[in-house]
Design a protein around this motif. Sequence first.
Motif, PDB file in Angstrom:
ATOM      1  N   ILE A 148     -10.685  48.660   6.152  1.00 23.80           N
ATOM      2  CA  ILE A 148      -8.826  48.689   5.519  1.00 23.80           C
ATOM      3  C   ILE A 148      -8.454  47.316   5.826  1.00 23.80           C
ATOM      4  N   MET A 149      -7.262  47.215   4.884  1.00 22.02           N
ATOM      5  CA  MET A 149      -6.239  46.023   4.675  1.00 22.02           C
ATOM      6  C   MET A 149      -4.836  46.902   5.372  1.00 22.02           C
ATOM      7  N   PHE A 150      -4.263  45.578   5.937  1.00 22.13           N
ATOM      8  CA  PHE A 150      -2.429  46.452   5.733  1.00 22.13           C
ATOM      9  C   PHE A 150      -1.931  44.732   6.262  1.00 22.13           C
ATOM     10  N   PRO A 151      -0.854  44.302   6.084  1.00 26.00           N
ATOM     11  CA  PRO A 151      -0.323  43.532   6.435  1.00 26.00           C
ATOM     12  C   PRO A 151       0.413  42.458   8.062  1.00 26.00           C
ATOM     13  N   GLU A 152      -0.280  41.466   7.497  1.00 24.12           N
ATOM     14  CA  GLU A 152      -0.383  40.868   9.812  1.00 24.12           C
ATOM     15  C   GLU A 152       0.736  40.920  10.401  1.00 24.12           C
ATOM     16  N   LEU A 175     -11.693  43.859  13.077  1.00 29.07           N
ATOM     17  CA  LEU A 175     -10.534  43.358  12.170  1.00 29.07           C
ATOM     18  C   LEU A 175     -10.725  42.169  11.907  1.00 29.07           C
ATOM     19  N   ILE A 176     -10.487  41.478  10.876  1.00 32.41           N
ATOM     20  CA  ILE A 176     -10.170  40.280  11.350  1.00 32.41           C
ATOM     21  C   ILE A 176      -8.471  39.556  10.540  1.00 32.41           C
ATOM     22  N   CYS A 177      -7.631  38.584  11.291  1.00 27.64           N
ATOM     23  CA  CYS A 177      -6.687  38.714  11.185  1.00 27.64           C
ATOM     24  C   CYS A 177      -6.182  37.217  10.244  1.00 27.64           C
ATOM     25  N   THR A 178      -5.655  36.877   8.873  1.00 21.98           N
ATOM     26  CA  THR A 178      -5.122  36.025   9.305  1.00 21.98           C
ATOM     27  C   THR A 178      -3.316  35.343   9.283  1.00 21.98           C
ATOM     28  N   PRO A 179      -3.072  34.235  10.314  1.00 18.48           N
ATOM     29  CA  PRO A 179      -1.217  34.959  10.201  1.00 18.48           C
ATOM     30  C   PRO A 179      -0.422  35.024   9.037  1.00 18.48           C
ATOM     31  N   GLY A 180       0.306  35.594   8.888  1.00 17.13           N
ATOM     32  CA  GLY A 180       1.513  35.366   7.894  1.00 17.13           C
ATOM     33  C   GLY A 180       1.078  35.841   6.620  1.00 17.13           C
ATOM     34  N   ARG A 181      -0.110  36.793   6.892  1.00 13.96           N
ATOM     35  CA  ARG A 181      -0.954  37.374   5.300  1.00 13.96           C
ATOM     36  C   ARG A 181      -1.185  38.047   6.039  1.00 13.96           C
ATOM     37  N   GLY A 182      -1.924  39.010   6.743  1.00 13.48           N
ATOM     38  CA  GLY A 182      -3.124  40.242   6.720  1.00 13.48           C
ATOM     39  C   GLY A 182      -4.517  40.402   7.979  1.00 13.48           C
TER      40      GLY A 182
END
Length: 313
Positions: A273-277, A250-257
């Motif tokens: 898959i994509m979901f809120p961070e 997974l790659i997470c963007t802080p404050g986003r997803g």
Amino acid sequence: MLIVKNSPPNGNIASSWRVRAARGVSLNARWVALAFCFCVTATSFPFSASAQHGGACPAWAVPDMPRTENTYRSWSTARNQPRGVGPRLDTMMYYWTRGALFHLPYGYFNQWGNLHLSEDTEFPDLETFMSNVATHSASNGYDSSTGQYNADLVEDSASISLQRPRMSFWMPSLRLVERNMTISYDYRPCEPGREPPSEEEYVVMFSIEWPGSPNIEQSRYPARFENIRRRPTSNPNYVRRFDDDFSVMLICTPGRGCNGEVWDKERDLIIFIMFPEFLRQANPDDFWKDPVNGAIQLIESWRVDNEEFINGN
């Protein structure tokens, strides 16, 4: 592969999602095979950061408004009503991909603005559906002798890569999203006829990359996961887990997803898959498990038994 009684649309395509007719698939006025490309990167993660802060829903999306029952292309804020009404959300349809058949409500395929299907679109019965899947084996890899996916039958590798449509659902209820996510990417979108989302509710989006069918070695995914496993990273926003039950990239963007691929080893099921961070902020170790398990639960509930469709029953 989705089969519908309609001709392919020529509408605008949202920048984050591309919808194309797969090359190598013959099109005619009665039966059309629609294929989808599910393309998104961490730098263009679609969820709105502002949605995290909550706020009142607009007048057209309050509880005393009628609930959305059909897909729609866009929403008229001036008239507080949808434009370009499509099929009912609860219309059952078949979806075949890489050796697995699924039967699910059309509304879970939340790409309404891109598809432009009309309200009177008809989805075929199983016999007609599988007949059309078999007709397009050069683009989808369907082997009529086994009922399975055969990569050697695919004449254009680009066409099979396009056949992974996006699906959307609410956690924790798993119900479909009654809002066009092509034009609204908030992970807590307001919906007409519904109460505003609570702090425990959020939207998950995913696509089926490998459906749990045999011969996963025909895909690129085992090698891809292994290559990533061999290249550890110290970046805290790159989430990696490789063990006996799940492999997670997974790659997470802080404050986003967060978005990426998850491999359920027991089922040989791989999803993007994509979901809120914010889930990571609350549970740094296992934040991905709830949305992933929700997607898996839906996939397994939609799955049609292999023998049933191979034998044409």
